[in-house]
Scaffold this motif. Sequence first.
Motif, PDB file in Angstrom:
ATOM      1  N   GLY A   1       0.810  -1.226   0.000  1.00 59.82           N
ATOM      2  CA  GLY A   1       0.000   0.000   0.000  1.00 59.82           C
ATOM      3  C   GLY A   1       0.838   1.269   0.000  1.00 59.82           C
ATOM      4  N   GLN A   2       2.141   1.131   0.246  1.00 58.53           N
ATOM      5  CA  GLN A   2       2.990   2.328   0.226  1.00 58.53           C
ATOM      6  C   GLN A   2       3.150   2.832  -1.200  1.00 58.53           C
ATOM      7  OE1 GLN A   2       6.918   1.866   2.090  1.00 58.53           O
ATOM      8  NE2 GLN A   2       5.890   0.954   3.860  1.00 58.53           N
ATOM      9  N   MET A   3       3.292   4.155  -1.314  1.00 58.02           N
ATOM     10  CA  MET A   3       3.542   4.708  -2.637  1.00 58.02           C
ATOM     11  C   MET A   3       4.939   5.311  -2.691  1.00 58.02           C
ATOM     12  SD  MET A   3       1.524   7.572  -4.768  1.00 58.02           S
ATOM     13  CE  MET A   3       2.500   8.852  -4.052  1.00 58.02           C
ATOM     14  N   LEU A   4       5.682   4.970  -3.734  1.00 58.67           N
ATOM     15  CA  LEU A   4       6.984   5.608  -3.950  1.00 58.67           C
ATOM     16  C   LEU A   4       6.742   6.780  -4.891  1.00 58.67           C
ATOM     17  CD1 LEU A   4       9.228   2.433  -4.530  1.00 58.67           C
ATOM     18  CD2 LEU A   4       8.596   3.548  -2.363  1.00 58.67           C
ATOM     19  N   ARG A   5       7.308   7.926  -4.560  1.00 59.23           N
ATOM     20  CA  ARG A   5       6.950   9.129  -5.342  1.00 59.23           C
ATOM     21  C   ARG A   5       7.598   9.146  -6.723  1.00 59.23           C
ATOM     22  NH1 ARG A   5      11.013  13.705  -3.069  1.00 59.23           N
ATOM     23  NH2 ARG A   5      12.419  12.243  -2.076  1.00 59.23           N
ATOM     24  N   ASN A   6       8.611   8.304  -6.942  1.00 65.14           N
ATOM     25  CA  ASN A   6       9.186   8.149  -8.283  1.00 65.14           C
ATOM     26  C   ASN A   6       9.883   6.784  -8.340  1.00 65.14           C
ATOM     27  OD1 ASN A   6      11.975   8.413  -7.326  1.00 65.14           O
ATOM     28  ND2 ASN A   6      11.479  10.580  -7.044  1.00 65.14           N
ATOM     29  N   ARG A   7      10.543   6.506  -9.434  1.00 66.07           N
ATOM     30  CA  ARG A   7      11.083   5.164  -9.633  1.00 66.07           C
ATOM     31  C   ARG A   7      12.560   5.013  -9.269  1.00 66.07           C
ATOM     32  NH1 ARG A   7       7.537   1.963 -12.448  1.00 66.07           N
ATOM     33  NH2 ARG A   7       5.507   2.989 -12.450  1.00 66.07           N
ATOM     34  N   LEU A   8      13.130   6.003  -8.611  1.00 69.48           N
ATOM     35  CA  LEU A   8      14.545   5.897  -8.248  1.00 69.48           C
ATOM     36  C   LEU A   8      14.708   5.503  -6.787  1.00 69.48           C
ATOM     37  CD1 LEU A   8      16.129   8.964 -10.106  1.00 69.48           C
ATOM     38  CD2 LEU A   8      15.923   6.587 -10.858  1.00 69.48           C
ATOM     39  N   CYS A   9      15.634   4.582  -6.570  1.00 74.03           N
ATOM     40  CA  CYS A   9      15.911   4.140  -5.200  1.00 74.03           C
ATOM     41  C   CYS A   9      17.400   4.255  -4.933  1.00 74.03           C
ATOM     42  CB  CYS A   9      15.477   2.678  -5.042  1.00 74.03           C
ATOM     43  SG  CYS A   9      16.077   1.907  -3.527  1.00 74.03           S
ATOM     44  N   LYS A  10      17.736   4.841  -3.818  1.00 75.54           N
ATOM     45  CA  LYS A  10      19.134   4.803  -3.381  1.00 75.54           C
ATOM     46  C   LYS A  10      19.372   3.402  -2.828  1.00 75.54           C
ATOM     47  CE  LYS A  10      22.018   5.160   0.272  1.00 75.54           C
ATOM     48  NZ  LYS A  10      21.670   3.847   0.827  1.00 75.54           N
TER      49      LYS A  10
ATOM     50  N   GLY B   1      17.746  14.652  -1.843  1.00 75.48           N
ATOM     51  CA  GLY B   1      18.364  14.447  -3.163  1.00 75.48           C
ATOM     52  C   GLY B   1      17.419  13.919  -4.221  1.00 75.48           C
ATOM     53  N   GLY B   2      16.201  13.493  -3.821  1.00 75.19           N
ATOM     54  CA  GLY B   2      15.183  13.227  -4.839  1.00 75.19           C
ATOM     55  C   GLY B   2      14.716  11.798  -5.026  1.00 75.19           C
ATOM     56  N   ALA B   3      15.461  10.780  -4.593  1.00 77.42           N
ATOM     57  CA  ALA B   3      14.998   9.396  -4.823  1.00 77.42           C
ATOM     58  C   ALA B   3      13.721   9.134  -4.032  1.00 77.42           C
ATOM     59  CB  ALA B   3      16.084   8.407  -4.406  1.00 77.42           C
ATOM     60  N   GLY B   4      12.821   8.325  -4.584  1.00 82.55           N
ATOM     61  CA  GLY B   4      11.575   8.008  -3.892  1.00 82.55           C
ATOM     62  C   GLY B   4      11.783   7.072  -2.715  1.00 82.55           C
ATOM     63  N   LEU B   5      12.801   6.238  -2.818  1.00 83.71           N
ATOM     64  CA  LEU B   5      13.072   5.248  -1.765  1.00 83.71           C
ATOM     65  C   LEU B   5      14.555   5.246  -1.422  1.00 83.71           C
ATOM     66  CD1 LEU B   5      12.242   2.724  -0.043  1.00 83.71           C
ATOM     67  CD2 LEU B   5      12.616   1.328  -2.090  1.00 83.71           C
ATOM     68  N   LEU B   6      14.831   5.201  -0.116  1.00 84.16           N
ATOM     69  CA  LEU B   6      16.208   5.052   0.364  1.00 84.16           C
ATOM     70  C   LEU B   6      16.308   3.712   1.087  1.00 84.16           C
ATOM     71  CD1 LEU B   6      16.790   8.544   2.125  1.00 84.16           C
ATOM     72  CD2 LEU B   6      17.113   7.979  -0.301  1.00 84.16           C
ATOM     73  N   ILE B   7      17.303   2.922   0.743  1.00 88.61           N
ATOM     74  CA  ILE B   7      17.561   1.698   1.514  1.00 88.61           C
ATOM     75  C   ILE B   7      18.885   1.929   2.248  1.00 88.61           C
ATOM     76  CG2 ILE B   7      17.927  -0.801   1.434  1.00 88.61           C
ATOM     77  CD1 ILE B   7      16.224  -0.895  -1.088  1.00 88.61           C
ATOM     78  N   THR B   8      18.870   1.731   3.552  1.00 92.90           N
ATOM     79  CA  THR B   8      20.065   2.027   4.356  1.00 92.90           C
ATOM     80  C   THR B   8      21.173   1.030   4.041  1.00 92.90           C
ATOM     81  OG1 THR B   8      19.559   0.525   6.190  1.00 92.90           O
ATOM     82  CG2 THR B   8      18.552   2.733   6.274  1.00 92.90           C
ATOM     83  N   GLY B   9      22.374   1.345   4.477  1.00 90.61           N
ATOM     84  CA  GLY B   9      23.458   0.370   4.412  1.00 90.61           C
ATOM     85  C   GLY B   9      23.128  -0.796   5.329  1.00 90.61           C
TER      86      GLY B   9
END
Length: 432
Positions: A15-24, A52-60
């Motif tokens: 159900g989550q929405m990512l605001r764009n298609r880029l993921c860190k 910086g603009g990515a829709g999703l960040l995945i941590t280290g």
Amino acid sequence: MNDDLLLTPFHLPCGQMLRNRLCKAAMTEGVADELNRATPRHATLYRRWAEGGAGLLITGNVQVDRRYLERAGNIVIEGEQTAPQRRSLEKMATAGKTGDTRIWVQLSHAGRQTPKLIANEPVGPSAVPLQLPGGRFGCPRALTADEIREVIARFAHAATVCHQTGFDGVQVHSAHGYLLSEFLSPKVNLREDEWGGPLENRARLLLECVRAVRSATSPEFAVGVKLNSADFQQGGFAFEDCLRVIEMLNQEGLDLLEVSGGTYEQPRLLQIDGLEPVFEEKVRESTRAREAYFFKYAVEARKVARMPLMVTGGFRSRSGMNEALSSGDVDVIGLGRPLCLDANFPQKILGGEIESAPDYERDLRLGPGIFGPNSSVGLLKVANGFAKIGWYYEQIYRLADGLATDPELGVWRALMAYERTEKAKAAALITT
Ligand SMILES: Cc1cc2nc3c(=O)[nH]c(=O)nc-3n(C[C@H](O)[C@H](O)[C@H](O)COP(=O)(O)O)c2cc1C
């Protein structure tokens, strides 16, 4: 080709929405404190990346067991969390959610790829040591069946803490030769019990971790997996196995499957060659998104996968990213190294300000002269791999300190700084 695909929001099954298609993509930060807690440097870093603009960040990679780290500066989530521990995670989550960005924690167990600086005797599915020169890694001990059960509980516990402290999801790290990926490999997993042998057994640890994480959290909390397309080693986890594991994962309601590849012995994740020749099965080359070196695997994976797909590795140009998306073979584009140099890279790509990331890699090579005429080529190759990674680590440190990055930083200086910092951080760890 629809040029706006990168800007199209994406709805995940949870159900989550990512605001764009880029993921860190996940990148180890190395900035946890002596107790392996998150610090203000994490908050700075994730705020900068969120802005910086990515829709999703995945941590280290965040470790589920403090005895077995990928490096001394990892965050660890294990056991009862103290109030300061929770607060530091909450601050990191809040920073990563700036501007409606989503932030997921990558959960991992380093397995036999735990350096000796952390543990002389790491653990793995079996007592199979890494084949790497330099003596950095000890021979692992095989986990007992009880310890394997404990690993599953640790993943579930860490996911619960991530959920409670405000993160939007977790990614279970089952790639790159860490513990869950070791279990998948017939070259590393020689067990004869229910955790070894046929692929159904070798994949059991991953599947049980995913199930445990799912049932410990809520349906709105995202659960992803990072999986190798292959280990690229003779006798290792092969692409054919990867496709079968994806079929098994189809039943688990994943929100995103990230396709990557390689291990420390064969670091194809970064397109670096290991000491042995790269072992690769024949997969039809894709004419699209050639820069993305695992894309051709994602094309095949798409035919069996029922969950959304992300592919990471080599994406640099707006046209390459758009081509990959418009093919319909991937839903999300993973980006790593360009974000070490420019936290705003996604925004610049999305806004059409730049067409491509600069090619920093070209100059990241140690000269053979550095180790003298008698140095073995193997050692040089390994040193070069570490130097490159050290160079990116230094850039991440600069981002975490609120500084500008330094593309001019020499690769030799970066290697020396990397060696120094890793030793000092390991020595400073406080054992409890
Ligand atoms: C400095 C650095 C740290 C990384 N740390 C992780 C990590 O913690 N977990 C992970 O799954 N991958 C890690 N990776 C791999 C990236 O997630 C990604 O798969 C890889 O860099 C390829 O993507 P790129 O070509 O866009 O850089 C790391 C890569 C770099 C450069």
